[in-house]
Design an enzyme around this catalytic site. Structure first.
Site, PDB file in Angstrom:
ATOM      1  N   HIS A 188       0.649  -1.762  -0.207  1.00  0.00           N
ATOM      2  CA  HIS A 188       0.159  -0.176   0.374  1.00  0.00           C
ATOM      3  C   HIS A 188       0.701   1.615   0.144  1.00  0.00           C
ATOM      4  O   HIS A 188       0.184   2.548  -0.600  1.00  0.00           O
ATOM      5  CB  HIS A 188      -1.001   0.043   0.768  1.00  0.00           C
ATOM      6  CG  HIS A 188      -0.443   0.593   2.275  1.00  0.00           C
ATOM      7  ND1 HIS A 188      -0.040  -0.955   3.508  1.00  0.00           N
ATOM      8  CD2 HIS A 188      -0.408   1.836   3.095  1.00  0.00           C
ATOM      9  CE1 HIS A 188       0.938   0.287   4.197  1.00  0.00           C
ATOM     10  NE2 HIS A 188       0.250   1.454   4.169  1.00  0.00           N
ATOM     11  N   GLU A 226       6.539   5.266  13.530  1.00  0.00           N
ATOM     12  CA  GLU A 226       5.053   4.612  13.938  1.00  0.00           C
ATOM     13  C   GLU A 226       5.011   4.751  15.941  1.00  0.00           C
ATOM     14  O   GLU A 226       5.913   4.670  16.530  1.00  0.00           O
ATOM     15  CB  GLU A 226       4.814   3.646  13.306  1.00  0.00           C
ATOM     16  CG  GLU A 226       4.252   3.267  12.098  1.00  0.00           C
ATOM     17  CD  GLU A 226       3.642   1.811  12.419  1.00  0.00           C
ATOM     18  OE1 GLU A 226       2.194   1.806  11.723  1.00  0.00           O
ATOM     19  OE2 GLU A 226       4.014   0.935  11.896  1.00  0.00           O
ATOM     20  N   ASP A 246       7.363  -7.000   8.599  1.00  0.00           N
ATOM     21  CA  ASP A 246       6.084  -5.931   8.568  1.00  0.00           C
ATOM     22  C   ASP A 246       6.347  -5.087   7.944  1.00  0.00           C
ATOM     23  O   ASP A 246       5.006  -4.656   6.736  1.00  0.00           O
ATOM     24  CB  ASP A 246       5.747  -5.745   9.957  1.00  0.00           C
ATOM     25  CG  ASP A 246       4.246  -4.923   9.412  1.00  0.00           C
ATOM     26  OD1 ASP A 246       2.998  -5.835   9.541  1.00  0.00           O
ATOM     27  OD2 ASP A 246       4.219  -4.425  10.964  1.00  0.00           O
ATOM     28  N   HIS A 251       7.579  -2.300   2.455  1.00  0.00           N
ATOM     29  CA  HIS A 251       7.735  -0.189   2.515  1.00  0.00           C
ATOM     30  C   HIS A 251       9.191  -0.435   2.688  1.00  0.00           C
ATOM     31  O   HIS A 251       8.980   1.318   1.480  1.00  0.00           O
ATOM     32  CB  HIS A 251       6.369  -0.112   3.856  1.00  0.00           C
ATOM     33  CG  HIS A 251       5.629  -0.464   4.029  1.00  0.00           C
ATOM     34  ND1 HIS A 251       4.618  -1.252   2.990  1.00  0.00           N
ATOM     35  CD2 HIS A 251       4.813  -0.945   4.809  1.00  0.00           C
ATOM     36  CE1 HIS A 251       3.730  -1.715   3.171  1.00  0.00           C
ATOM     37  NE2 HIS A 251       3.331  -1.700   5.111  1.00  0.00           N
ATOM     38  N   LYS A 351       8.270   0.399  15.937  1.00  0.00           N
ATOM     39  CA  LYS A 351       6.480   1.211  16.636  1.00  0.00           C
ATOM     40  C   LYS A 351       7.468   1.105  18.263  1.00  0.00           C
ATOM     41  O   LYS A 351       8.127   1.047  18.886  1.00  0.00           O
ATOM     42  CB  LYS A 351       6.032  -0.612  16.817  1.00  0.00           C
ATOM     43  CG  LYS A 351       5.661  -1.711  15.890  1.00  0.00           C
ATOM     44  CD  LYS A 351       4.116  -0.852  15.535  1.00  0.00           C
ATOM     45  CE  LYS A 351       4.112  -1.910  14.075  1.00  0.00           C
ATOM     46  NZ  LYS A 351       3.220  -0.792  12.901  1.00  0.00           N
TER      47      LYS A 351
END
Ligand code: BG6
Length: 510
Positions: A188, A226, A246, A251, A351
């Site tokens: 995405h 993030e 992940d 990405h 994260k």
């Protein structure tokens, strides 16, 4: 790249795994927006497919609840009349024959043109991809004639494999029945407006590109930071994945390809993906020493994020309390080609970091002669005040922007150097909201444009690069460092840069 014309032909969209979270959270809202903007016409049905028995009405109501928060509108009502639900057991080949008949009936009802393309979105666990394509073949969804191949397009979601071997196997399963051109592997990030702009910024302007090479660039830093942790019960999935699988393997490496690739001969899917592939082929560890010298991992412990207490990763729901899974990774990589040889590419993602920020920062070399390094200021010799490298930053999100930092003389009687920025902010220039990544990507599938999707060789090359790191990490917990939630990751990550006299950019300082 994708055409800009609004009309896209009639298309039937089948979503396998339609009861999952992705359908209501991303796919249906994106399709609804496409329909509102006139990109998805009234002859294009959306058929949700899943195991449970459900009527069209129930499915529409559920979607209305989650997409529209129960507040229907005339536009939604008209769109939702084109949403259908059909039951199917992914492993039962006979069900696909029935599904084809049901699909044809719906298409006839809506007046969908007989040669319309069908898009099958596999929003299911990857373990079910094989069943799904077998079923599609058994149910005769896959056109037999080569010239009609484009009438079926299959979209697959990540995670695409767990490592190189499983990704190769998955590829073989899909490729056993589908051609590469029929497979759309979604990342995405490639659908984000600001990510698409990387190529336009580089190759649509004359002044930047000549600077982007080892003669002028000192290092490149790619950050996907993030603040979130394991909200929404994600801990179970995440603990089998970690930051590397992940986000970094897909990405971050995609961003790296876009910023490092050569200009393509044509602005088309094959040529662009060929150039991205060359970057991955030239990707190397940033050190000849062991993995610990160029790949760092960390896991968050308890801390404060946005001034709110955050529990340690091991305390998160569905995470084993002895988990060694990395929630942070940073890598020093190099690209062994003529353009980039010797330039460090520092990649990081994690994260529970202090800010949600995705950006690519290109740091340029210092001027060859530092005329302003020892100027007299306030009666004593001082170092160049506030001197920083020239930096070109492509901020992908949030506050989508591009800025260039350079030094200027602060007004006054001395040569005080002040870093300043020339910046371009999307919000200031474009009134309309940026389209959601899924909108763009779904439209591209509908149009049959695969430019923004990952080709199998790219995907395997990315796995090939991260595989040895994962193997080492999964064989021992050595080197796993904890960082308090709300900080910029483990100290070892800073050392990755400091040993060559560099530091991570602190994006929050902007
Ligand atoms: C997903 C990851 O692919 O990307 C998530 O699975 C991550 O863990 C997300 O949070 C980040 O995407 P975005 O668009 O919010 O930056």
């Amino acid at each position: 790249m994708a055409a800009t014309a609004k009309q896209s032909g009639d298309t039937t969209i089948l979503i396998f795994g339609a009861s999952g979270d992705l359908t209501a959270r991303k796919l249906i809202p994106a399709l609804f927006r496409l329909s509102q903007q006139g990109y998805l016409n009234a002859r294009s049905p959306v058929i949700g497919v899943a195991r449970r028995e459900k009527t069209d009405e129930q499915f529409r109501n559920e979607l209305c609840e989650s997409v529209m928060k129960g507040q229907s509108s005339a536009e939604w009502d008209s769109f939702s009349q084109r949403i259908f639900y059909r039951r199917l057991d992914l492993g039962a080949e006979d069900d696909y024959t029935a599904l084809l008949e049901q699909t044809q009936t719906i298409e006839q009802e809506l007046g969908t043109s007989p040669g319309a393309a069908r898009v099958v979105y596999l929003a299911t666990a990857p373990a079910l991809f094989d069943d799904a394509v077998r079923g599609l073949e058994a149910g005769q969804f896959i056109p037999q004639e080569r010239s009609l191949a484009d009438r079926l397009r299959v979209v697959v979601e990540k995670p695409f494999g767990h490592d190189f071997a499983s990704a190769s196997k998955l590829n073989e399963q899909l490729r056993g029945r589908l051609s590469e051109d029929q497979i759309y592997r979604i990342d995405h990030y490639l659908g984000k407006e600001t990510v698409q702009n990387i190529l336009l910024f580089r190759f649509g302007n004359a002044i930047f590109e000549p600077l982007l090479n080892r003669n002028h660039v000192d290092n490149v830093q790619i950050t996907v930071a993030e603040t979130i942790g394991m909200e929404g019960g994600r801990g179970g999935y995440y603990d089998t994945s970690g930051a590397m699988r992940d986000v970094l393997q897909n990405h971050v490496l995609q961003l790296l390809c876009l910023i490092a690739m050569e200009p393509p001969a044509l602005f088309q899917a094959r040529e662009i993906r060929d150039e991205k592939m060359k970057v991955l082929q030239a990707l190397r560890p940033g050190s000849k020493d062991g993995i610990g010298a160029w790949a760092i991992r960390g896991q968050y412990s308890a801390g404060l994020v946005d001034r709110q207490p955050a529990v340690a990763y091991r305390e998160e729901d569905r995470v084993p309390d002895s988990s060694n899974r990395e929630t942070y990774v940073s890598i020093h990589a190099e690209i062994d080609n003529w353009r980039w040889a010797g330039v460090p590419f520092y990649l990081r993602t994690g994260k529970r970091l202090p800010e949600r920020i995705t950006e690519i920062a290109i740091q340029f070399k210092h001027p060859p002669l530092n005329l302003f390094s020892t100027v007299e200021c306030d009666g004593h010799l001082c170092d160049i005040v506030g001197a920083r490298r020239n930096e070109l930053v492509l901020r992908i999100q949030p506050r989508e922007s591009i800025f260039f930092r350079f030094s200027t003389k602060r007004p006054g009687m001395q040569y005080h150097v002040q870093p300043v920025a020339m910046d371009f902010d999307y919000e200031d220039h474009f009134a309309a909201e940026l389209p959601e990544a899924y909108e763009r990507l779904l439209l591209d599938v509908i149009r049959g444009d695969s430019t923004l999707f990952t080709r199998s060789d790219e995907l395997l090359a990315a796995w090939e690069f991260v595989d040895p790191i994962l193997q080492q990490w999964e064989s021992s917990s050595a080197g796993l460092e904890h960082y308090p939630a709300g900080t910029w990751g483990p100290a070892a990550s800073d050392r990755l840069l400091s040993r060559s006299g560099r530091i991570w950019r602190e994006p929050t300082a902007e």
